[in-house]
Design a protein around this motif. Structure first.
Motif, PDB file in Angstrom:
ATOM      1  N   LEU A  11       0.823  -1.201   0.000  1.00 21.80           N
ATOM      2  CA  LEU A  11       0.000   0.000   0.000  1.00 21.80           C
ATOM      3  C   LEU A  11       0.859   1.253   0.000  1.00 21.80           C
ATOM      4  N   LEU A  12       1.909   1.257   0.837  1.00 16.99           N
ATOM      5  CA  LEU A  12       2.780   2.424   0.906  1.00 16.99           C
ATOM      6  C   LEU A  12       3.527   2.639  -0.403  1.00 16.99           C
ATOM      7  N   PHE A  13       3.897   1.530  -1.066  1.00 17.03           N
ATOM      8  CA  PHE A  13       4.561   1.668  -2.362  1.00 17.03           C
ATOM      9  C   PHE A  13       3.653   2.347  -3.367  1.00 17.03           C
ATOM     10  N   LEU A  14       2.406   1.911  -3.436  1.00 14.01           N
ATOM     11  CA  LEU A  14       1.457   2.523  -4.359  1.00 14.01           C
ATOM     12  C   LEU A  14       1.254   3.992  -4.050  1.00 14.01           C
ATOM     13  N   LEU A  15       1.187   4.295  -2.778  1.00 10.92           N
ATOM     14  CA  LEU A  15       0.978   5.688  -2.379  1.00 10.92           C
ATOM     15  C   LEU A  15       2.172   6.552  -2.771  1.00 10.92           C
ATOM     16  N   SER A  16       3.368   5.990  -2.673  1.00 10.90           N
ATOM     17  CA  SER A  16       4.562   6.790  -2.905  1.00 10.90           C
ATOM     18  C   SER A  16       4.815   7.079  -4.370  1.00 10.90           C
ATOM     19  N   VAL A  17       4.337   6.222  -5.287  1.00  8.82           N
ATOM     20  CA  VAL A  17       4.669   6.416  -6.696  1.00  8.82           C
ATOM     21  C   VAL A  17       3.542   7.019  -7.514  1.00  8.82           C
ATOM     22  N   ASN A  18       2.377   7.194  -6.932  1.00 13.86           N
ATOM     23  CA  ASN A  18       1.262   7.700  -7.723  1.00 13.86           C
ATOM     24  C   ASN A  18       0.707   8.952  -7.094  1.00 13.86           C
ATOM     25  N   ALA A  19       0.741  10.060  -7.853  1.00 12.93           N
ATOM     26  CA  ALA A  19       0.325  11.346  -7.302  1.00 12.93           C
ATOM     27  C   ALA A  19      -1.138  11.350  -6.904  1.00 12.93           C
ATOM     28  N   VAL A  20      -1.965  10.596  -7.615  1.00 13.14           N
ATOM     29  CA  VAL A  20      -3.389  10.575  -7.295  1.00 13.14           C
ATOM     30  C   VAL A  20      -3.624   9.901  -5.956  1.00 13.14           C
ATOM     31  N   TYR A  21      -2.993   8.718  -5.754  1.00 17.16           N
ATOM     32  CA  TYR A  21      -3.137   8.023  -4.485  1.00 17.16           C
ATOM     33  C   TYR A  21      -2.609   8.877  -3.337  1.00 17.16           C
ATOM     34  N   ALA A  22      -1.489   9.576  -3.587  1.00 19.91           N
ATOM     35  CA  ALA A  22      -0.851  10.324  -2.515  1.00 19.91           C
ATOM     36  C   ALA A  22      -1.635  11.558  -2.127  1.00 19.91           C
ATOM     37  N   GLY A  23      -2.557  12.007  -2.983  1.00 19.04           N
ATOM     38  CA  GLY A  23      -3.315  13.202  -2.656  1.00 19.04           C
ATOM     39  C   GLY A  23      -2.584  14.476  -3.033  1.00 19.04           C
ATOM     40  N   ILE A  24      -1.405  14.332  -3.683  1.00 23.48           N
ATOM     41  CA  ILE A  24      -0.662  15.480  -4.191  1.00 23.48           C
ATOM     42  C   ILE A  24      -0.553  15.324  -5.700  1.00 23.48           C
ATOM     43  N   ILE A  25      -0.853  16.382  -6.425  1.00 19.76           N
ATOM     44  CA  ILE A  25      -0.722  16.369  -7.879  1.00 19.76           C
ATOM     45  C   ILE A  25       0.418  17.309  -8.247  1.00 19.76           C
ATOM     46  N   VAL A  26       1.430  16.775  -8.928  1.00 18.77           N
ATOM     47  CA  VAL A  26       2.610  17.554  -9.291  1.00 18.77           C
ATOM     48  C   VAL A  26       2.737  17.599 -10.814  1.00 18.77           C
ATOM     49  N   SER A  27       2.945  18.791 -11.333  1.00 19.11           N
ATOM     50  CA  SER A  27       3.116  18.971 -12.776  1.00 19.11           C
ATOM     51  C   SER A  27       4.306  19.900 -13.038  1.00 19.11           C
ATOM     52  N   PRO A  28       5.191  19.545 -13.988  1.00 21.08           N
ATOM     53  CA  PRO A  28       5.158  18.366 -14.855  1.00 21.08           C
ATOM     54  C   PRO A  28       5.642  17.120 -14.139  1.00 21.08           C
ATOM     55  N   ALA A  29       5.255  15.963 -14.666  1.00 19.01           N
ATOM     56  CA  ALA A  29       5.656  14.694 -14.071  1.00 19.01           C
ATOM     57  C   ALA A  29       7.101  14.347 -14.420  1.00 19.01           C
ATOM     58  N   ARG A  30       7.629  14.965 -15.466  1.00 18.41           N
ATOM     59  CA  ARG A  30       9.021  14.759 -15.860  1.00 18.41           C
ATOM     60  C   ARG A  30       9.541  16.027 -16.499  1.00 18.41           C
ATOM     61  N   SER A  31      10.729  16.469 -16.084  1.00 20.10           N
ATOM     62  CA  SER A  31      11.333  17.681 -16.643  1.00 20.10           C
ATOM     63  C   SER A  31      12.566  17.317 -17.458  1.00 20.10           C
ATOM     64  N   GLU A  32      12.595  17.766 -18.710  1.00 19.65           N
ATOM     65  CA  GLU A  32      13.731  17.548 -19.606  1.00 19.65           C
ATOM     66  C   GLU A  32      14.364  18.912 -19.898  1.00 19.65           C
ATOM     67  N   VAL A  33      15.583  19.114 -19.460  1.00 18.86           N
ATOM     68  CA  VAL A  33      16.283  20.390 -19.649  1.00 18.86           C
ATOM     69  C   VAL A  33      17.470  20.167 -20.582  1.00 18.86           C
ATOM     70  N   HIS A  34      17.498  20.882 -21.703  1.00 18.85           N
ATOM     71  CA  HIS A  34      18.585  20.789 -22.684  1.00 18.85           C
ATOM     72  C   HIS A  34      19.205  22.176 -22.824  1.00 18.85           C
ATOM     73  N   ILE A  35      20.395  22.360 -22.279  1.00 20.02           N
ATOM     74  CA  ILE A  35      21.074  23.652 -22.336  1.00 20.02           C
ATOM     75  C   ILE A  35      22.566  23.435 -22.603  1.00 20.02           C
ATOM     76  N   ALA A  36      23.223  24.494 -23.121  1.00 25.88           N
ATOM     77  CA  ALA A  36      24.654  24.434 -23.395  1.00 25.88           C
ATOM     78  C   ALA A  36      25.440  24.662 -22.107  1.00 25.88           C
ATOM     79  N   ASN A  37      26.766  24.499 -22.194  1.00 27.75           N
ATOM     80  CA  ASN A  37      27.636  24.761 -21.045  1.00 27.75           C
ATOM     81  C   ASN A  37      27.505  26.200 -20.566  1.00 27.75           C
ATOM     82  N   ASP A  38      27.743  26.390 -19.280  1.00 25.86           N
ATOM     83  CA  ASP A  38      27.706  27.719 -18.653  1.00 25.86           C
ATOM     84  C   ASP A  38      26.365  28.410 -18.863  1.00 25.86           C
ATOM     85  N   SER A  39      25.297  27.630 -18.777  1.00 31.75           N
ATOM     86  CA  SER A  39      23.945  28.171 -18.926  1.00 31.75           C
ATOM     87  C   SER A  39      23.117  27.863 -17.682  1.00 31.75           C
TER      88      SER A  39
END
Length: 252
Positions: A11-39
């Motif tokens: 039960l705790l595993f399900l709660l920890s990996v799913n935002a709906v079960y946990a009662g917290i909704i986080v967006s975005p679910a995945r962040s992809e950052v593509h930047i050059a050096n010294d940025s």
């Protein structure tokens, strides 16, 4: 007692990996950052309290999978999330800002940003939602992966679900790769099965990962199975020969 403990762990595993079960909704679910050096890149999360009670959320960052060049780089060296905690009223939303600094790194870095709070009406239980951040340094990318092994299991144990084809992928590059492709079975030159392989979980730089695709057993005969995968417009493939006997068993 063991059964009860196992139930709560699941039960705790399900709660920890799913935002709906946990009662917290986080967006975005995945962040992809593509930047050059010294940025520097500045982004934000939107977090919503899906509970009917007020909660206090703590925010933490954990190192995930860096490419080999960045093996000793700590998460706090490149990722900053200034706000460490916040109080959310029922159904309230809030922004969590973060900053990424590419410095002089090469390849890729990644981290998990976690949002943890004490579960309302559940004494002593913390619930967590984690979302990944991936940083790629433009101009330093190296995409190189290969399929190192393919194996088949005897279908007698998997008659209803099909034959499991397990294939191992080695990532020799410096970026996480999310592969997709096709599984093909031929009898001679004739294609008897062609099955798409949907995008898989990432294979991290310098590591390998095993995936499984299932297919229905063909009739008695000799066949060739081919796995073809692609990511970033780069492809890799590997084939094996196998036989199916009159009992529907796999023979190499």
């Amino acid at each position: 007692m063991k059964k009860i403990t196992l139930f709560f762990l699941v039960l705790l595993f399900l709660l920890s990996v799913n935002a709906v079960y946990a009662g917290i909704i986080v967006s975005p679910a995945r962040s992809e950052v593509h930047i050059a050096n010294d940025s520097v890149y500045e982004g934000k999360y939107i977090i919503e309290n899906g509970n009917d009670e007020t909660i206090t959320v703590s925010v933490t960052c954990e190192q995930w999978h860096n490419s080999p060049e960045n093996e000793n780089v700590k998460v706090e060296d490149w990722l900053s999330v200034p706000k460490k905690s916040l109080v959310l009223q029922p159904r309230e939303k809030a922004d969590i800002n973060y900053k990424v600094n590419s410095k002089n790194y090469v390849g890729s870095l990644s981290a998990m940003v976690s949002f943890t709070y004490l579960a309302p009406k559940m004494t002593g239980i913390n619930l967590m939602t984690s979302v990944p951040v991936y940083l790629t340094i433009k101009g330093t990318e190296k995409v190189d992966f290969e399929i190192t092994e393919i194996s088949l299991s005897n279908p007698r144990m998997y008659k209803e679900e099909g034959i499991p084809a397990a294939f191992k992928v080695k990532n020799n590059g410096n970026l996480p790769v999310r592969l997709k492709g096709v599984l093909t079975i031929k009898k001679g030159k004739k294609v008897v099965l062609e099955k798409p392989i949907d995008e898989q979980s990432p294979v991290y730089a310098g590591l390998d990962r095993i995936f499984v695709e299932k297919f229905q057993a063909p009739q008695k005969g000799k066949y060739a199975l081919n796995i073809s995968l692609n990511a970033f417009n780069i492809s890799a493939e590997k084939s094996i020969q196998f036989r199916v006997n009159k009992y529907g068993e796999i023979i190499y």
